[in-house]
Design an enzyme around this catalytic site. Structure first.
Site, short mmCIF file in Angstrom:
data_model
loop_
_atom_site.label_atom_id
_atom_site.label_comp_id
_atom_site.label_asym_id
_atom_site.label_seq_id
_atom_site.Cartn_x
_atom_site.Cartn_y
_atom_site.Cartn_z
N GLY A 1 0.01 -39.65 -38.39
CA GLY A 1 0.54 -40.39 -39.53
C GLY A 1 1.50 -39.51 -40.29
O GLY A 1 2.32 -38.84 -39.70
N SER B 1 0.29 -33.46 -36.45
CA SER B 1 1.53 -33.88 -35.82
C SER B 1 1.80 -35.34 -36.13
O SER B 1 0.99 -36.00 -36.78
CB SER B 1 1.45 -33.67 -34.31
OG SER B 1 0.51 -34.57 -33.77
N LYS B 2 2.92 -35.81 -35.67
CA LYS B 2 3.34 -37.17 -36.01
C LYS B 2 2.29 -38.24 -35.72
O LYS B 2 2.17 -39.21 -36.45
CB LYS B 2 4.64 -37.53 -35.27
CG LYS B 2 5.88 -37.06 -35.98
CD LYS B 2 6.74 -36.19 -35.09
CE LYS B 2 6.03 -34.89 -34.76
NZ LYS B 2 6.72 -33.94 -33.96
N ARG B 3 1.53 -38.03 -34.68
CA ARG B 3 0.56 -39.07 -34.36
C ARG B 3 -0.60 -39.15 -35.36
O ARG B 3 -1.42 -40.05 -35.30
CB ARG B 3 0.03 -38.89 -32.93
CG ARG B 3 -0.83 -37.69 -32.74
CD ARG B 3 -1.23 -37.46 -31.31
NE ARG B 3 -1.96 -36.21 -31.22
CZ ARG B 3 -3.22 -36.08 -31.59
NH1 ARG B 3 -3.88 -37.11 -32.04
NH2 ARG B 3 -3.82 -34.92 -31.50
#
Length: 482
Positions: free
Chosen positions: A257, A253-255
């Site tokens: 990177g 997911s976005k977290r």
RNA sequence: GCUCCUAUCGUCUAGAGGCCUAGGACGGAGCCCUCUCAAGGCUUAAACCCGGGUUCGAAUCCCGGUAGGAGCGCCA
């Protein structure tokens, strides 16, 4: 003989990549697209693209563009014009009518509230939430009275006996009991068709022979097969590829990177390198790590794809990228390098030929971002010296050397690699110094830092004018300091 | 909760009953080379989830645990 020989596949192979345009092209989606592409090409078939945009709320024009942009950058274009589901509503409607008439689908007047209550009650009883079939017509069954003003949904009449066997190319045989499946909604109250139904009709109409998709769809497969059978269509073969996890083993997911393919461009990846990393993630061919496009086509075997999810390892991806940077034709890399130089605010035209710079830098740069950063000084004036490097090498002694060397270089009849090599090495020798004692101050003076390609090559690329000016500037920098 | 899926070094993987003292790659450690940074060469640590079977023999086959994941929408 496994399915390795293209000749052994009798039906024409048609695969598809079917993203829904609700965001950028995800790295996992890119791998699925790659597998679909390779499988099709490998078997002399077709690879198609379908945009699943039936959810008007969440789909966007921008997302469609972003997906095309990603696919384009990777070099995985569709063989024919992409299909948009929103343009096929008439067809879906016709098939639904047909099913209603044939009795393989029926109207259901349950309200959403009613359905929610049903699910809640089932959960409370620790049962699997499912539609209870209250509007499913049966011989001799009396249906409830139709409520006023409710626009019914259409449900598929799923078989209630037997099992569905999916012979998955990756996971192997998987069987589902029909009793586990309920009557799913194929058309909403407003008449628009739903996902599982559109997929079925599209795959059928597009002549898809092999559905290669994320394994979050395995549970949809028996439903889709049942609909296909109700339609009298032959189900395709399926291959469910496991998803890609982040380094921590949790869904990407976005977290984590970068998850969008196009972000890897900004990170300094070559598209071929990313493709190579992706093809090796969850698949292998003996001990081979690097595959040319031709080799991928020749060796890729969907049945050898790993069953378990794989983690994305940035370190290894970067290593692969470096391998490509080191071996690719500099002329091929040049346009991407150009893009990165502009990104760091430098005019690529204001310096040496890009291919020449690439050739000198690629051994020490794992990404194009790194290469752009370390090559800025070839194209733009220095914006100061690296503090530590200057303190170490731009000393009074260093300045004296640079001053003297500058005069010698200025007098050089020609600015060529052998001449420069001879000049610098000869100079150091004449002073009784190791080359490092001379090369390092030069580096800091002309590159602003103690890192650069071999010193003669660096001087050559930088050119006489810039070299002499920077040498002089370094000398006065040191003298002004004291 | 129910259904389905999965399980080899930290990571990606090789492995289709004896070739396994478990191989390769990334990353790590060390050494060599070296004008910087790298690259390169060499060396090294590091894994078959657990428990039962089957078999002369199991990382490989079967069963049971355990742990992870996916799905269960008028989302896709």
């Amino acid at each position: 003989m496994p399915q390795s020989s293209p000749m052994s596949v009798s039906l024409p192979v048609v695969t598809r990549f079917a993203p829904s345009p609700t965001g950028y092209l995800h790295i996992g989606g890119a791998r699925t697209a790659l597998f679909s592409y390779l499988y099709a090409k490998r078997h002399v078939g077709k690879y198609l693209l379908r945009i699943e945009d039936t959810d008007l709320e969440r789909s966007s024009e921008d997302a469609v563009k972003a997906i095309f942009e990603g696919l384009d950058w990777l070099g995985l274009p569709s063989d024919v014009e992409p299909v948009f589901q929103t343009q096929r509503f008439d067809r879906y409607k016709a098939v639904i009518e047909q099913m209603l008439e044939a009795g393989t689908a029926y109207h259901c007047y349950c309200s959403k509230e009613e359905l929610d209550a049903m699910r809640a009650a089932q959960m409370a009883r620790k049962e699997k939430p499912r539609y209870d079939g209250r509007w499913r017509p049966e011989p001799g069954k009396i249906l409830p009275e139709r409520p006023e003003g409710v626009r019914p949904v259409v449900r598929f009449r799923n078989p209630q006996e037997g099992e569905v066997l999916v012979d998955d190319l990756i996971k192997g045989p998987i069987s589902f009991q029909n009793t586990e499946l309920d009557d799913l909604i194929i058309a909403r109250g407003d008449g628009t068709p739903t996902y599982n139904f559109c997929v079925v009709v599209d795959d059928w109409d597009m002549g898809i022979s092999h559905v290669i998709r994320g394994d979050d769809h395995v549970n949809n497969t028996p439903r889709q097969i049942n609909i296909l059978k109700a339609l009298g269509a032959e189900p395709p073969a399926y291959a469910h590829v496991p998803m890609i996890l982040g380094a921590d083993g949790v869904k990407l997911s976005k977290r984590h990177g970068a998850v969008g393919v196009i972000e890897y461009r900004a990170l300094g990846f070559l598209p071929e390198a990313l493709l190579n990393y992706l093809v090796r993630l969850g698949w292998s061919h003996g001990d081979q790590e690097l595959f040319s496009h031709a080799e991928m086509l020749e060796m890729f075997d969907i049945t050898k794809v790993q069953k378990a999810p794989a983690r994305f390892d940035m370190e290894k991806a970067i290593w692969v990228n470096h391998q490509y940077l080191k071996t690719a034709d500099p002329l091929h890399v040049a346009p991407e390098f150009d893009w990165h130089l502009r990104r760091v605010g430098v005019d690529p035209a204001n310096g040496p030929a890009l291919a020449a710079v690439i050739e000198q830098q690629r051994e020490r740069c794992k990404t194009l971002v790194e290469m752009a950063e370390k090559s800025k000084f070839f194209f733009a004036e220095l914006d100061g010296y690296n503090e530590k490097d200057a303190a170490k090498h731009l000393t009074a002694d260093g300045a004296a050397l640079l001053d003297e060397l500058r005069a010698q270089l200025e007098a050089l009849p020609e600015w060529t690699a052998p001449a420069l090599h001879e000049a610098v090495n000869g100079f150091a020798e004449g002073k009784g110094l190791g080359l490092g004692k001379v090369a390092q101050p030069i580096r800091v003076a002309i590159a602003g830092m103690a890192i650069s390609p071999p010193i003669d090559q660096t001087l050559l690329l930088l050119g006489r004018e810039r070299t002499l000016a920077r040498l002089a500037a370094a000398v006065s920098y040191v003298r002004n300091k004291s």
